[in-house]
Design a protein around this motif. Structure first.
Motif, short mmCIF file in Angstrom:
data_model
loop_
_atom_site.label_atom_id
_atom_site.label_comp_id
_atom_site.label_asym_id
_atom_site.label_seq_id
_atom_site.Cartn_x
_atom_site.Cartn_y
_atom_site.Cartn_z
N THR A 110 0.82 -1.21 0.00
CA THR A 110 0.00 0.00 0.00
C THR A 110 0.86 1.27 0.00
O THR A 110 0.32 2.35 -0.20
CB THR A 110 -0.95 0.03 1.22
N HIS A 111 2.16 1.10 0.25
CA HIS A 111 3.08 2.23 0.23
C HIS A 111 4.35 1.83 -0.51
O HIS A 111 4.77 0.68 -0.45
CB HIS A 111 3.46 2.67 1.65
N ASP A 112 4.95 2.78 -1.17
CA ASP A 112 6.22 2.56 -1.84
C ASP A 112 7.33 2.85 -0.83
O ASP A 112 7.60 3.99 -0.50
CB ASP A 112 6.34 3.49 -3.05
N THR A 113 7.94 1.77 -0.30
CA THR A 113 8.99 1.95 0.71
C THR A 113 10.32 1.44 0.17
O THR A 113 10.36 0.62 -0.74
CB THR A 113 8.66 1.18 2.00
N GLU A 114 11.39 1.92 0.77
CA GLU A 114 12.72 1.48 0.38
C GLU A 114 12.89 -0.03 0.61
O GLU A 114 13.47 -0.73 -0.22
CB GLU A 114 13.78 2.26 1.16
N VAL A 115 12.37 -0.53 1.73
CA VAL A 115 12.48 -1.96 2.05
C VAL A 115 11.79 -2.79 0.97
O VAL A 115 12.36 -3.77 0.47
CB VAL A 115 11.86 -2.26 3.43
N THR A 116 10.59 -2.40 0.59
CA THR A 116 9.84 -3.15 -0.42
C THR A 116 10.55 -3.10 -1.77
O THR A 116 10.67 -4.11 -2.47
CB THR A 116 8.41 -2.60 -0.55
N ARG A 117 11.04 -1.91 -2.14
CA ARG A 117 11.74 -1.77 -3.43
C ARG A 117 13.01 -2.63 -3.47
O ARG A 117 13.26 -3.33 -4.44
CB ARG A 117 12.11 -0.31 -3.69
N GLU A 118 13.82 -2.56 -2.39
CA GLU A 118 15.05 -3.36 -2.35
C GLU A 118 14.75 -4.85 -2.38
O GLU A 118 15.39 -5.61 -3.10
CB GLU A 118 15.87 -3.02 -1.11
N TRP A 119 13.75 -5.30 -1.61
CA TRP A 119 13.36 -6.71 -1.59
C TRP A 119 12.92 -7.14 -2.98
O TRP A 119 13.32 -8.20 -3.46
CB TRP A 119 12.24 -6.93 -0.57
N TYR A 120 12.12 -6.32 -3.63
CA TYR A 120 11.63 -6.64 -4.98
C TYR A 120 12.80 -6.83 -5.95
O TYR A 120 12.87 -7.81 -6.68
CB TYR A 120 10.69 -5.54 -5.48
N GLN A 121 13.72 -5.90 -5.93
CA GLN A 121 14.86 -5.96 -6.85
C GLN A 121 15.79 -7.13 -6.55
O GLN A 121 16.24 -7.83 -7.45
CB GLN A 121 15.65 -4.64 -6.82
N GLN A 122 16.07 -7.38 -5.28
CA GLN A 122 17.02 -8.42 -4.90
C GLN A 122 16.46 -9.83 -4.99
O GLN A 122 17.23 -10.80 -5.07
CB GLN A 122 17.53 -8.16 -3.48
N THR A 123 15.16 -9.98 -4.98
CA THR A 123 14.56 -11.32 -5.00
C THR A 123 13.68 -11.55 -6.23
O THR A 123 12.92 -12.51 -6.27
CB THR A 123 13.71 -11.57 -3.72
N HIS A 124 13.79 -10.70 -7.22
CA HIS A 124 12.90 -10.78 -8.39
C HIS A 124 12.93 -12.15 -9.07
O HIS A 124 11.88 -12.69 -9.43
CB HIS A 124 13.24 -9.67 -9.39
N GLU A 125 14.10 -12.73 -9.21
CA GLU A 125 14.21 -14.04 -9.84
C GLU A 125 13.46 -15.11 -9.03
O GLU A 125 12.73 -15.93 -9.59
CB GLU A 125 15.68 -14.43 -9.99
N LYS A 126 13.61 -15.07 -7.72
CA LYS A 126 12.92 -16.02 -6.84
C LYS A 126 11.41 -15.81 -6.91
O LYS A 126 10.63 -16.77 -6.90
CB LYS A 126 13.43 -15.88 -5.41
N GLN A 127 10.98 -14.56 -6.97
CA GLN A 127 9.56 -14.25 -7.10
C GLN A 127 8.99 -14.89 -8.38
O GLN A 127 7.91 -15.51 -8.34
CB GLN A 127 9.33 -12.75 -7.15
#
Length: 155
Positions: A110-127
């Motif tokens: 519901t919010h664009d946070t640094e934690v969410t963005r970093e997690w998304y980028q670092q785990t995109h392949e696993k996602q």
């Protein structure tokens, strides 16, 4: 009531208590985290709100193993309190990896946070491997004197 009547009426159960509907013996366990989880099949739902604004206080991989949702809402927006928690987002990956079926899961921050963005980028392949999609929205809803980010989801 006498103690025996009180016990028979269900108001007292000396030495035992109910945790999530399961009888436990408080003397056998001194901390909440060591109480046994009730045994049973996972629960499937359309939409689940990740508890405590995606804080690591109450949510671990067991939550994601047991509560299997098509959509999970991440509402945390308080970095000072660890919301959202990187550990909880990682727990989603760990829990989902043990489902044994490759159901589509959508994560809705519901919010664009640094934690969410970093997690998304670092785990995109696993996602991608786990069939997890993360919605990102640049839409804004404007109502009278208030505006807020929004995502549209359909079931």
């Amino acid at each position: 009531h006498t103690e025996e009547e009180f016990s028979r009426s269900g108001h007292s159960n000396p030495g035992k208590s109910l945790v999530n509907g399961i009888k436990t013996n408080p003397a056998s366990s001194s901390s909440k985290s060591s109480l046994p989880m009730p045994v049973g099949p996972p629960v499937y739902v359309d939409l689940a709100y990740i508890p405590n604004h995606c804080s690591g206080k109450n949510t671990d991989p067991e939550f994601f193993k047991r509560v299997r949702a098509s959509y999970y809402v991440v509402s945390g927006n308080d970095a000072a309190n660890g919301e959202p928690s990187r550990a909880v987002l990682d727990a989603l990956l760990e829990g989902k990896s043990q489902w044994g079926e490759n159901l589509q899961v959508t994560l809705i921050p519901t919010h664009d946070t640094e934690v969410t963005r970093e997690w998304y980028q670092q785990t995109h392949e696993k996602q991608q491997e786990l069939n997890i999609m993360v919605l990102a929205s640049t839409s804004t809803v404007v109502m009278q004197d208030d505006s807020f980010p929004a995502c549209k989801i359909e079931f």
